[in-house]
Design an enzyme around this catalytic site. Structure first.
Site, PDB file in Angstrom:
ATOM      1  N   PRO A 208       0.830  -1.208   0.000  1.00 50.98           N
ATOM      2  CA  PRO A 208       0.000   0.000   0.000  1.00 50.98           C
ATOM      3  C   PRO A 208       0.867   1.261   0.000  1.00 50.98           C
ATOM      4  O   PRO A 208       1.775   1.401   0.815  1.00 50.98           O
ATOM      5  CB  PRO A 208      -0.796  -0.130   1.309  1.00 50.98           C
ATOM      6  CG  PRO A 208      -0.770  -1.597   1.628  1.00 50.98           C
ATOM      7  CD  PRO A 208       0.554  -2.083   1.147  1.00 50.98           C
ATOM      8  N   GLU A 209       0.595   2.164  -0.938  1.00 55.98           N
ATOM      9  CA  GLU A 209       1.352   3.404  -1.043  1.00 55.98           C
ATOM     10  C   GLU A 209       0.476   4.568  -0.583  1.00 55.98           C
ATOM     11  O   GLU A 209      -0.624   4.360  -0.070  1.00 55.98           O
ATOM     12  CB  GLU A 209       1.840   3.594  -2.479  1.00 55.98           C
ATOM     13  CG  GLU A 209       2.718   2.468  -3.007  1.00 55.98           C
ATOM     14  CD  GLU A 209       4.079   2.385  -2.322  1.00 55.98           C
ATOM     15  OE1 GLU A 209       4.446   3.309  -1.568  1.00 55.98           O
ATOM     16  OE2 GLU A 209       4.780   1.383  -2.539  1.00 55.98           O
TER      17      GLU A 209
END
Length: 271
Positions: free
Chosen positions: A2-3
Site C-alpha cells: 500500500p502506497e
C-alpha cells in the site's frame, strides 16, 4: 505494498466514522514489526479525536496520546460494527463504541505504535526523515528541483526513497515519469527546472487521480469498508510491458531498478 494513495483512501473510508468514538478495548495478535509500546488495557476509555496521515503512516489521535499505524507490505485496515472472530492474520483490534478497527496483515510487516505525543522520539524517529507531502501546499516546485539537483541517483530511485517527496511508490513513480516524459534511469541532478516542474505537476496529478480511483488493487488491497481500488486499470505504462504505449504505440519496456520493476515508453521518455 500500500502506497500513499491507498493509505489516504483507507483514512478517508473510516476517519469520520471513528472520530468521537471511545475505545472499549484493544487486542494484540502475533507480534508485528515494532511493539505497541503500552499495555493495551490502558487504551480503554480514551476518545478518538481524529485520523491523520503522514506519508504511508496513519495517525489515530486520542485524547491522550496517539496510535501510529503502518500497513507494511500486505496489510489493510477494516472498520465494522461486527467483523467476526479474529483470524490468524488479524493482529490488532481496536474496539470502539462506533465499531472495530482491525489490522489484517499476512506478512506482519505492518505496525501499530502508541506514543504519548506527536513529538515523542518514537514518532520523530519514524517520520522525521520523510520528504514533502505531494498533495499539500508544502510540496513546492522550486524546492523539489533544488533537492533533485543534489541527487546523483536515477530519478526513479530518488522518488522511491521518500526523503525528497514522500509516498510516490513504484506504480506512481513509473506513471508520473511517463506523464512528465522523463526516462526513469536519468540522474536526478540532470533534470532542468522545466523538466522538474513537469514531474512535480505529474506527481500531483497521478496521486490525486489514484486517490479518486480508490487506489490500486494489484492483489488484495481494499479500504476500511472492503472496497477495492481501480487506478491500476487506467495505468499508462505500469504492468503493461510489451503492450503499446497509449500515446505513440511503441511497446512499453520493463527493466529492474533496485529490485523493483520499472515500466516506461522508450519513445515518449527519451531522456
Amino acid at each position: 505494498m500500500p502506497e500513499l494513495p491507498e493509505v489516504e483512501v483507507t483514512r478517508r473510508s473510516f476517519a469520520d466514522r471513528i472520530t468521537g468514538a471511545t475505545v472499549v478495548s484493544a487486542r494484540l495478535g502475533k507480534p508485528l514489526r515494532w511493539p505497541l509500546g503500552v499495555d493495551p488495557q490502558l487504551l480503554s476509555g480514551r476518545r478518538v479525536t481524529g485520523v491523520g496521515r503522514r506519508g504511508k503512516y496513519l495517525m489515530l489521535y486520542l485524547d491522550e496520546g496517539l496510535l501510529l499505524m503502518h500497513l507494511g507490505m500486505s496489510g489493510s485496515l477494516r472498520f465494522a460494527h461486527d467483523p467476526g472472530a479474529a483470524g490468524i492474520h488479524d493482529h490488532f483490534d481496536l474496539v470502539t463504541t462506533a465499531g472495530v478497527l482491525r489490522l489484517h496483515d499476512p506478512r506482519r510487516f505492518g505496525a501499530v505504535v502508541w506514543a504519548p505525543r506527536e513529538l515523542d522520539e518514537r514518532v520523530v524517529r519514524l517520520l522525521g526523515g520523510l520528504g514533502a507531502e505531494p498533495l499539500e501546499d508544502g510540496f513546492d516546485a522550486g524546492r523539489f528541483h533544488a533537492a533533485l539537483r543534489e541527487r546523483r541517483a536515477p530519478i526513479k530511485q530518488v522518488l522511491l526513497a521518500g526523503d525528497v517527496v514522500v509516498g510516490v511508490g513504484n506504480i506512481y513513480a513509473s506513471e508520473a515519469l511517463f506523464h512528465a516524459g522523463i526516462r526513469p534511469t536519468v540522474r536526478a541532478a540532470r533534470l532542468s527546472r522545466p523538466r522538474a516542474d513537469r514531474l512535480h505537476a505529474a506527481i500531483r496529478q497521478v496521486l490525486q487521480r489514484a486517490v479518486e480511483q480508490g487506489g490500486s488493487t494489484l492483489r488484495d488491497f481494499a479500504n476500511a469498508m472492503g472496497d477495492a481500488g481501480h487506478f491500476q486499470l487506467q495505468a499508462a505504462v505500469y504492468g503493461r510491458a510489451g503492450q503499446p504505449c497509449p500515446v505513440c504505440g511503441t511497446p512499453v519496456r520493463q527493466i529492474r531498478q533496485g529490485q523493483r520493476s520499472t515500466f516506461y515508453c522508450p519513445s515518449c521518455q527519451r531522456g
